[in-house]
Design a protein around this motif. Structure first.
Motif, PDB file in Angstrom:
ATOM      1  N   GLU A  99       0.789  -1.256   0.039  1.00 45.19           N
ATOM      2  CA  GLU A  99      -0.132  -0.023  -0.093  1.00 45.19           C
ATOM      3  C   GLU A  99       0.785   1.436  -0.013  1.00 45.19           C
ATOM      4  O   GLU A  99       1.839   1.297   0.420  1.00 45.19           O
ATOM      5  N   ARG A 100       0.488   2.340  -0.748  1.00 44.43           N
ATOM      6  CA  ARG A 100       1.212   3.659  -0.766  1.00 44.43           C
ATOM      7  C   ARG A 100       0.180   4.613  -0.108  1.00 44.43           C
ATOM      8  O   ARG A 100      -1.041   4.512  -0.246  1.00 44.43           O
ATOM      9  N   LEU A 101       0.740   5.479   0.894  1.00 40.49           N
ATOM     10  CA  LEU A 101       0.069   6.347   1.613  1.00 40.49           C
ATOM     11  C   LEU A 101       0.140   7.905   0.645  1.00 40.49           C
ATOM     12  O   LEU A 101       1.078   8.134   0.714  1.00 40.49           O
ATOM     13  N   LEU A 102      -0.861   8.548   0.588  1.00 43.27           N
ATOM     14  CA  LEU A 102      -0.766   9.798  -0.167  1.00 43.27           C
ATOM     15  C   LEU A 102      -1.422  10.855   0.652  1.00 43.27           C
ATOM     16  O   LEU A 102      -2.597  10.762   1.517  1.00 43.27           O
TER      17      LEU A 102
ATOM     18  N   LEU B 176      -6.893   4.613 -14.109  1.00 44.91           N
ATOM     19  CA  LEU B 176      -5.334   3.933 -14.423  1.00 44.91           C
ATOM     20  C   LEU B 176      -5.903   2.617 -13.637  1.00 44.91           C
ATOM     21  O   LEU B 176      -4.716   1.978 -13.387  1.00 44.91           O
ATOM     22  N   TRP B 177      -6.906   2.164 -13.090  1.00 49.45           N
ATOM     23  CA  TRP B 177      -7.112   0.894 -12.571  1.00 49.45           C
ATOM     24  C   TRP B 177      -6.254   0.758 -11.111  1.00 49.45           C
ATOM     25  O   TRP B 177      -5.614  -0.199 -10.849  1.00 49.45           O
ATOM     26  N   VAL B 178      -6.187   2.179 -10.672  1.00 48.09           N
ATOM     27  CA  VAL B 178      -5.458   1.976  -9.252  1.00 48.09           C
ATOM     28  C   VAL B 178      -6.571   1.944  -8.056  1.00 48.09           C
ATOM     29  O   VAL B 178      -7.566   2.793  -8.048  1.00 48.09           O
TER      30      VAL B 178
ATOM     31  N   GLY C 253       0.618  -0.791  -7.886  1.00 45.82           N
ATOM     32  CA  GLY C 253       0.374  -1.581  -9.071  1.00 45.82           C
ATOM     33  C   GLY C 253       1.223  -0.829 -10.175  1.00 45.82           C
ATOM     34  O   GLY C 253       2.132   0.059  -9.918  1.00 45.82           O
ATOM     35  N   LYS C 254       1.273  -1.436 -11.444  1.00 46.48           N
ATOM     36  CA  LYS C 254       2.060  -0.957 -12.411  1.00 46.48           C
ATOM     37  C   LYS C 254       1.585   0.516 -12.769  1.00 46.48           C
ATOM     38  O   LYS C 254       2.720   1.092 -13.521  1.00 46.48           O
ATOM     39  N   ASN C 255       0.637   0.884 -12.779  1.00 49.32           N
ATOM     40  CA  ASN C 255       0.177   2.269 -13.085  1.00 49.32           C
ATOM     41  C   ASN C 255       0.293   3.311 -11.950  1.00 49.32           C
ATOM     42  O   ASN C 255      -0.288   4.514 -12.023  1.00 49.32           O
ATOM     43  N   THR C 256       0.631   2.965 -10.802  1.00 50.64           N
ATOM     44  CA  THR C 256       0.403   3.735  -9.422  1.00 50.64           C
ATOM     45  C   THR C 256       1.202   5.033  -9.631  1.00 50.64           C
ATOM     46  O   THR C 256       0.790   6.171  -9.575  1.00 50.64           O
TER      47      THR C 256
ATOM     48  N   LEU D  65      -2.403  13.035 -10.961  1.00 50.65           N
ATOM     49  CA  LEU D  65      -2.905  13.718  -9.833  1.00 50.65           C
ATOM     50  C   LEU D  65      -2.335  15.054  -9.571  1.00 50.65           C
ATOM     51  O   LEU D  65      -3.204  16.015  -9.240  1.00 50.65           O
ATOM     52  N   SER D  66      -1.122  15.164  -9.687  1.00 47.61           N
ATOM     53  CA  SER D  66      -0.340  16.215  -9.386  1.00 47.61           C
ATOM     54  C   SER D  66      -0.641  17.438 -10.265  1.00 47.61           C
ATOM     55  O   SER D  66      -0.475  18.656 -10.052  1.00 47.61           O
ATOM     56  N   LYS D  67      -1.451  17.088 -11.548  1.00 44.84           N
ATOM     57  CA  LYS D  67      -1.644  18.150 -12.694  1.00 44.84           C
ATOM     58  C   LYS D  67      -3.244  18.389 -12.442  1.00 44.84           C
ATOM     59  O   LYS D  67      -3.596  19.035 -13.592  1.00 44.84           O
ATOM     60  N   LEU D  68      -3.851  17.906 -11.616  1.00 47.16           N
ATOM     61  CA  LEU D  68      -5.443  18.112 -11.600  1.00 47.16           C
ATOM     62  C   LEU D  68      -5.548  19.416 -11.389  1.00 47.16           C
ATOM     63  O   LEU D  68      -4.749  20.143 -10.438  1.00 47.16           O
TER      64      LEU D  68
END
Length: 128
Positions: free
Chosen positions: A4-7, A29-31, A56-59, A66-69
């Motif tokens: 798991e990644r924490l954001l 991106l299926w995350v 995952g591979k697209n994380t 997300l940073s460009k939203l």
């Protein structure tokens, strides 16, 4: 066990579309998102959204997107993190065990932050 990644996402909440854009970017991106918490940081509408997402591979691509939203100031990966879970009853007391009427809060504990703002990255250590 799933990695798991924490954001932590900081941004300005103007309408419910803020959360929808975050979740849509990840799902495109299926995350998978395991949990989400949000809190208001200031009176001008700045919010922090905490997420637990599955690795995952697209994380990494999803984090950059997300940073460009719109309305997102920065996305930070809380490195070396773990999640401490607290459960509260209706009166605000910490409880253990099973029960129907309880609120569960996930609190991330971490030592390093890697952040992205409009695709630019930075990193800093947190000493406690």
């Amino acid at each position: 066990m799933t990695q798991e990644r924490l954001l932590r996402i900081s941004g300005h909440y103007r309408d419910p579309g803020f959360l929808e854009r975050i979740m849509g970017t990840l799902r495109k991106l299926w995350v998978d998102v395991d949990w989400i918490n949000a809190r208001r940081v200031s009176d001008d509408g700045l919010y922090e959204v905490y997420l637990g997402i599955r690795e995952g591979k697209n994380t990494q691509l999803a984090i950059l997107n997300l940073s460009k939203l719109v309305d997102v100031e920065k996305v930070e990966i809380l490195e070396d993190g773990k999640v401490v879970t607290y459960a509260f009853d209706n009166e605000g007391k910490i409880v253990d065990g099973e029960g129907e009427n309880k609120i569960i809060v996930f609190v991330p504990v971490y030592s390093k932050v890697t952040g992205y703002s409009w695709g630019e990255s930075y990193s800093k250590n947190i000493y406690r």
